[in-house]
Each structure stands twice: as structure tokens, then as C-alpha cells.
Design a protein around this motif. Structure first.
Motif, PDB file in Angstrom:
ATOM      1  N   ALA A  38      35.379  39.035  47.288  1.00 18.20           N
ATOM      2  CA  ALA A  38      36.278  39.983  47.956  1.00 18.20           C
ATOM      3  C   ALA A  38      37.738  39.596  47.718  1.00 18.20           C
ATOM      4  O   ALA A  38      38.596  40.460  47.473  1.00 18.20           O
ATOM      5  CB  ALA A  38      35.977  40.037  49.452  1.00 18.20           C
ATOM      6  N   MET A  39      38.041  38.301  47.777  1.00 15.87           N
ATOM      7  CA  MET A  39      39.397  37.839  47.525  1.00 15.87           C
ATOM      8  C   MET A  39      39.821  38.116  46.085  1.00 15.87           C
ATOM      9  O   MET A  39      40.984  38.475  45.818  1.00 15.87           O
ATOM     10  CB  MET A  39      39.507  36.340  47.833  1.00 15.87           C
ATOM     11  N   VAL A  40      38.884  37.959  45.150  1.00 18.02           N
ATOM     12  CA  VAL A  40      39.190  38.225  43.740  1.00 18.02           C
ATOM     13  C   VAL A  40      39.571  39.690  43.542  1.00 18.02           C
ATOM     14  O   VAL A  40      40.513  40.017  42.809  1.00 18.02           O
ATOM     15  CB  VAL A  40      37.991  37.847  42.846  1.00 18.02           C
ATOM     16  N   PHE A  41      38.852  40.601  44.216  1.00 14.33           N
ATOM     17  CA  PHE A  41      39.195  42.026  44.130  1.00 14.33           C
ATOM     18  C   PHE A  41      40.596  42.280  44.699  1.00 14.33           C
ATOM     19  O   PHE A  41      41.355  43.098  44.167  1.00 14.33           O
ATOM     20  CB  PHE A  41      38.160  42.871  44.869  1.00 14.33           C
ATOM     21  N   GLY A  42      40.930  41.607  45.800  1.00 12.81           N
ATOM     22  CA  GLY A  42      42.269  41.760  46.366  1.00 12.81           C
ATOM     23  C   GLY A  42      43.342  41.283  45.412  1.00 12.81           C
ATOM     24  O   GLY A  42      44.390  41.930  45.260  1.00 12.81           O
ATOM     25  N   MET A  43      43.102  40.144  44.771  1.00  8.17           N
ATOM     26  CA  MET A  43      44.061  39.637  43.792  1.00  8.17           C
ATOM     27  C   MET A  43      44.221  40.609  42.631  1.00  8.17           C
ATOM     28  O   MET A  43      45.329  40.825  42.126  1.00  8.17           O
ATOM     29  CB  MET A  43      43.618  38.272  43.279  1.00  8.17           C
ATOM     30  N   PRO A 141      47.927  33.413  44.896  1.00  6.89           N
ATOM     31  CA  PRO A 141      47.659  31.975  44.837  1.00  6.89           C
ATOM     32  C   PRO A 141      46.454  31.546  45.666  1.00  6.89           C
ATOM     33  O   PRO A 141      45.814  30.539  45.349  1.00  6.89           O
ATOM     34  CB  PRO A 141      48.949  31.351  45.397  1.00  6.89           C
ATOM     35  N   SER A 142      46.147  32.283  46.725  1.00 11.94           N
ATOM     36  CA  SER A 142      45.035  31.907  47.595  1.00 11.94           C
ATOM     37  C   SER A 142      43.721  31.854  46.827  1.00 11.94           C
ATOM     38  O   SER A 142      42.874  30.988  47.076  1.00 11.94           O
ATOM     39  CB  SER A 142      44.909  32.898  48.756  1.00 11.94           C
ATOM     40  N   VAL A 143      43.532  32.782  45.894  1.00 14.32           N
ATOM     41  CA  VAL A 143      42.292  32.823  45.127  1.00 14.32           C
ATOM     42  C   VAL A 143      42.159  31.583  44.258  1.00 14.32           C
ATOM     43  O   VAL A 143      41.090  30.975  44.160  1.00 14.32           O
ATOM     44  CB  VAL A 143      42.233  34.105  44.273  1.00 14.32           C
ATOM     45  N   PHE A 144      43.251  31.180  43.602  1.00 18.92           N
ATOM     46  CA  PHE A 144      43.217  29.990  42.751  1.00 18.92           C
ATOM     47  C   PHE A 144      42.916  28.745  43.587  1.00 18.92           C
ATOM     48  O   PHE A 144      42.134  27.884  43.174  1.00 18.92           O
ATOM     49  CB  PHE A 144      44.548  29.826  42.021  1.00 18.92           C
ATOM     50  N   ALA A 145      43.556  28.642  44.755  1.00 20.16           N
ATOM     51  CA  ALA A 145      43.340  27.472  45.598  1.00 20.16           C
ATOM     52  C   ALA A 145      41.893  27.388  46.074  1.00 20.16           C
ATOM     53  O   ALA A 145      41.274  26.314  46.054  1.00 20.16           O
ATOM     54  CB  ALA A 145      44.285  27.511  46.798  1.00 20.16           C
ATOM     55  N   VAL A 146      41.320  28.526  46.495  1.00 19.72           N
ATOM     56  CA  VAL A 146      39.942  28.542  46.966  1.00 19.72           C
ATOM     57  C   VAL A 146      38.980  28.218  45.823  1.00 19.72           C
ATOM     58  O   VAL A 146      38.005  27.479  45.997  1.00 19.72           O
ATOM     59  CB  VAL A 146      39.599  29.908  47.587  1.00 19.72           C
ATOM     60  N   ALA A 147      39.251  28.747  44.639  1.00 22.27           N
ATOM     61  CA  ALA A 147      38.346  28.525  43.506  1.00 22.27           C
ATOM     62  C   ALA A 147      38.208  27.046  43.177  1.00 22.27           C
ATOM     63  O   ALA A 147      37.117  26.570  42.837  1.00 22.27           O
ATOM     64  CB  ALA A 147      38.853  29.284  42.282  1.00 22.27           C
TER      65      ALA A 147
END
Length: 536
Positions: A38-43, A141-147
Motif C-alpha cells: 500500500a505504501m509503494v502505491f502511495g509513493m 522516503p518512508s517507503v525506502f526506510a521501511v524496505a
């Protein structure tokens, strides 16, 4: 801080349909995986909106009755606001938690998109686009940090291509999507298209994302001076880079003023970052050799990503006379190449040294731009086919190792902040690249026009023969054939000078990417990283 497995473990989400082998291979729970998707879609939405308006600015200009000087701000306002939020997102993620930050950003971005669709004046559009860019910048940036904190290192060959594909595919297909929506419906749908996905992402993040806990105490020591100086520094810098080529740089008073503000803001910002006990942005990640070099390569990749996404449409519009939809269809080749290369890049990252893979990627960039140095006014889809394939493949071959080398070896407590800095370098690379591209095109166009005017002068047999042929072809259709022929010859000269300036630019980019390929040898080979558990 609790680990993600404690917060969102198997007991918090039914796993009856997922085999134990699959859970073990993924390394995360189904709930965590769904939340990450879901976060990836938001990014994707946030990055897509950077370029989705680029092919439709003339339609927006007509709809809002804007002037030629005002309409570029539809894109510039978004970029300026976004580059301010991206480094700030690291602090907000620590203070609010990833869930609250991303949920707030998704809701705000969706609302701002709806406001953009309702704009009736250019002033309203600029304000709404700035709001959209600022809020949307918190998702990237949140997506990269979570990944890199959620998934174990052994699965980065799968996760890194996914986020790399989204981060590079979104701006690449932006002109294609924008051109289709504008031609099929209206420019309002450039923003309305975000509404339904934005609502779905918001709902999904609310129920599925719970990777970390907030630290509200950070607000008690919030660095307002650091925030203000960062906003002045990055906002003024982005303005200078965006508007500088259009107004001849510092010969313009406004550009010069913002140039001074950039320097002042930078001095204060770096002073606070280096001396404050709790700075708004921590720069200690740059002590890591690979992160420092990786950020530099991310900057270069930004030039290849945003710069070439800009160059090809400009050539196709100015020289070939393509409309927005035709440009989008031509540019679609790069997106297909990226999509097909993503899994290959992930597999190669398992067997090849990341530095070697990065070198191959930049070498592919250099090869593609070198082939395009032979560009002529007759080039269209098929002549640009191979260079675009090379660009698409190279983007993925670069993005995967850059992500792994830059973020993969950092301590978990630095990832949120470092992710913001890392993404900022890519956007700044795009801004600097666009400024450089426009400046080079303008300067080389003037130079080639001067040289061609010397060649096409009175008394030159070739010039006189060409003019005579043009006079004969138009004299039968137009009463003032001589004047029309002179105008045609002048347009032909300018067209050729324009093409020659594009060739010069591609040669310059070839040197840049070839140099980046050689500098990959300066990075240190990453050591094996202990497997992380859950959110750690």
C-alpha cells in the motif's frame, strides 16, 4: 522500540492461506507485506505527479487563462515544496511514526489533488500544487526506510527492484499517462485520477501499517531555526535552478536575490546541522563511505531520470512537431524496458558485485546517449528506440545497486533520516540536470545559429540554390513567394541549429555517465549485514 514482528505479528493477521514456507521466504507477515505494498502505491502516486503535467501544460494554460511565464509554476511549485518535505520526513517519521506520517500524507495528498482539479485561476493552481508536492513528499522516503528495515537482507534482491522500479517508472510514464488523460478527457483528470487510489491507500495504511512507535518527545526539542533555514535553502535553490535558464540566470534581479538567499540559507542550515544537539536533519549518514558515494550517484541518476525524460519530449515537440499523446506513445518504450529489466536486475544483484552492476548501468546510459549524438531532424520513434531501451534498462541496473549500497549497510536508527537525504539527492540531481540541460541547449543554439548564418550568407552557391528552390516551390501558391521562401530558409536554419545543440548535449551527458561508471570503483565492497528482525 518494539520490533515490527511484535507489533504486527502473525497473530494480528490471519495467515491461514499463507504457507509457512512462504512466510519464511518473505521474512515478514502477510499484514506487513500488504501494508508495504500500500505504501509503494502511495509513493508511485507522489512521484508520478511530478511529471504527469509536463505534457499537458499548454492545455492547463488555456484552461486557466495563464501566461507563458506563469504556467511553468504548475510544475515548479510542486518540486520546490517536495524537496523541502523529503529531508524533513525523516524527523516526522521518528516523531509521529511511519503509520501516522504516511497516513497523513496520503490523506493530504488526495485532498490536495481534488483541490487542483477545482482550480479556476493560475494562482489557485500554484498554491494547490505546492500543497500537493509538500504533503506528497512525505510518502517517498518512508517507503525506502521501511524496505531496508522491515525486510531481511537476503530479500533485498526482490524488494529493491520493486521500489527502484516505482521510483523510476513513475516519472518516466508521467508524460504518457498525462498525455492520454488530457487527450481522452481533460486536464482536470491529471489530478482526479488520484482520488480513488488515494482513498484506498489511506484506508490500507490505517489498518495495515504499524511498523514502529512514535517518539513525541522529539517535538520538545524541535529545531525551528534548522527548519526555516532548510526551507529557505532548498526552496530558493530549486527556484534558481528552475527559473535561471529562462531568465539568463543572475542577470535577472529576482534570480540573483534568490541566489543570495540560497547561500544564506545553506550556511545557517549546515551550521545548525553540524552544531545543534538535535538538528532537524542529521548528516552523520554521510560518514558512511558508501552512503556518500551512493548519494552522489543518486544525484547523477536524477539527471538521467528527469533530464532525459525532459529532453526527448522537447526534441519531439520542437523538431518533430509531436503532440502530447504522440510524445507519450514514443516515451512508453523506456517504461516497458524498465518493467522488463526490474526482475533481471534483482537476479543479477544476487550474483554480481553491486559495484559491477552499477558500472554496467552507467555504461549503458553512456552508450545510449552516445548513440543519440548522431541525432538528425528526421529521427522519430524507431531511431530513438534503442537509446530509450538502453535508458530504461540502465535505470533499473543503476537503481538496484545504488539502493543496496547506500542504504543497505546503515544502522536501522539512521535509515529514516538517511532515506530522506538519499531521495533528496535524486530530486536535486533532476533539478540541476534540467537547469544544465536548458542552459546548454540555449547557449549551443545561439552558437550554432551564428555559425550557420555565416554559412547561409549571400554569395554562397549552396545557400542561393536552396533559396531558389524554395522560391519556386512557394511562388505558385503565395503572392509574396520571395518573403515566404526567406522565412522557410530561416526556419530551416534554426531547426538544424536546434538539432545540433541536442547532439552537443547528448555528448556532454555521455561524458557525465561514463565518468560516473568509472567512479563506481571508489565505493567499498559492502560487508555482509546481519539479518534484521521485523522492524529492526
Amino acid at each position: 522500540m518494539s520490533s515490527a514482528s511484535d507489533i504486527a505479528g502473525p497473530s494480528s493477521f490471519p495467515a491461514s492461506n499463507v504457507s509457512p514456507e512462504t512466510l519464511q521466504w518473505i521474512g515478514v507477515t502477510p499484514r506487513q507485506l500488504a501494508g508495504f505494498i500500500a505504501m509503494v502505491f502511495g509513493m508511485f502516486m507522489a512521484i508520478l505527479d511530478i511529471q504527469i503535467v509536463s505534457a499537458s501544460l499548454s492545455e492547463i494554460q488555456a484552461g486557466l487563462s495563464a501566461s507563458a511565464d506563469e504556467i511553468p509554476w504548475v510544475q515548479t511549485a510542486y518540486l520546490i515544496a517536495e524537496v523541502i518535505m523529503i529531508p524533513l520526513s525523516g524527523f516526522l517519521a521518528r516523531a509521529l511514526s511511519t503509520r501516522v506520517l504516511f497516513l497523513s500524507a496520503a490523506i493530504g495528498f488526495t485532498a490536495a489533488s481534488a483541490l487542483c482539479a477545482t482550480a479556476t485561476t493560475i494562482d489557485q493552481m500554484i498554491v494547490y500544487r505546492a500543497l500537493q508536492g509538500f504533503i506528497g513528499g512525505g510518502m517517498i522516503p518512508s517507503v525506502f526506510a521501511v524496505a531496508f528495515s522491515l525486510f531481511p537482507p537476503s530479500k533485498r534482491n526482490v524488494v529493491s527492484p520493486i521500489i527502484g522500479l516505482v521510483a523510476t517508472l513513475a516519472p518516466t510514464v508521467g508524460p504518457t499517462v498525462g498525455g492520454y488523460l488530457t487527450n481522452s478527457f481533460s486536464w482536470h483528470w491529471l489530478f482526479l485520477v488520484n482520488i480513488i487510489p488515494g482513498i484506498l491507500v489511506s484506508i490500507s495504511v490505517y489498518f495495515l501499517v504499524d511498523f514502529d512507535k512514535p517518539d513525541h518527545s522529539l517535538f520538545k526539542r524541535f529545531d525551528f531555526i534548522g527548519l526555516g533555514s532548510m526551507a529557505v535553502f532548498l526552496g530558493s535553490l530549486e527556484y534558481v535552478l528552475e527559473e535561471g535558464p529562462r531568465y539568463d540566470w543572475f542577470d535577472d534581479t529576482t534570480i540573483a536575490t534568490f541566489g543570495v538567499l540560497t547561500v544564506i540559507g545553506a550556511v545557517v542550515f549546515f551550521w545548525r546541522a553540524l552544531t545543534a544537539r538535535y538538528p532537524i536533519v542529521e548528516l552523520r549518514a554521510f560518514r558512511n563511505r558508501n552512503f556518500a558515494f551512493g548519494s552522489a550517484f543518486s544525484f547523477t541518476l536524477g539527471i538521467g531520470l528527469y533530464g532525459l525524460t525532459y529532453i526527448y519530449p522537447v526534441y519531439l515537440a520542437q523538431v518533430r512537431g509531436y503532440d502530447a499523446l504522440m510524445i507519450g506513445e514514443t516515451m512508453f518504450v523506456t517504461g516497458v524496458a524498465m518493467f522488463l529489466t526490474a526482475p533481471i536486475a534483482g537476479r543479477l544483484s544476487q550474483f554480481l558485485d553491486a559495484r559491477v552492476l552499477l558500472m554496467i548501468g552507467f555504461a549503458g546510459f553512456a552508450t545510449g546517449t552516445y548513440l543519440t549524438t548522431a541525432i538528425t531532424s528526421d529521427w522519430d520513434f524507431w531511431e530513438l528506440f534503442v537509446p530509450q531501451i538502453l535508458r530504461g534498462c540502465s535505470l533499473m541496473l543503476c537503481m538496484v545497486p545504488i539502493n543496496n549500497l547506500s542504504l543497505g549497510t546503515l544502522p536501522t536508527d539512521q535509515l529514516k533520516n538517511a532515506s530522506g537525504l538519499f531521495n533528496l539527492t535524486r530530486n536535486l540531481g533532476g533539478a540541476v540536470g534540467l537547469a544544465m540541460i536548458n542552459t546548454v541547449l540555449n547557449k549551443r543554439l545561439d552558437l550554432h545559429l551564428e555559425r550557420l548564418h555565416e554559412s547561409v550568407s549571400w554569395g554562397r552557391d549552396v545557400a542561393l540554390d536552396q533559396l531558389s528552390k524554395m522560391q519556386q516551390s512557394v511562388s505558385q501558391a503565395l503572392p509574396d513567394g520571395d518573403l515566404a521562401a526567406m522565412k522557410q530558409l530561416s526556419m530551416l536554419v534554426r531547426k538544424q541549429a536546434n538539432v545540433m545543440s541536442f547532439a552537443d548535449l547528448f555528448l556532454l551527458l555521455t561524458v557525465l555517465f561514463a565518468g560516473a561508471a568509472l567512479l563506481t570503483l571508489m565505493m567499498a565492497k559492502p560487508s555482509d549485514v546481519p539479518a534484521r528482525t521485523g522492524g529492526h
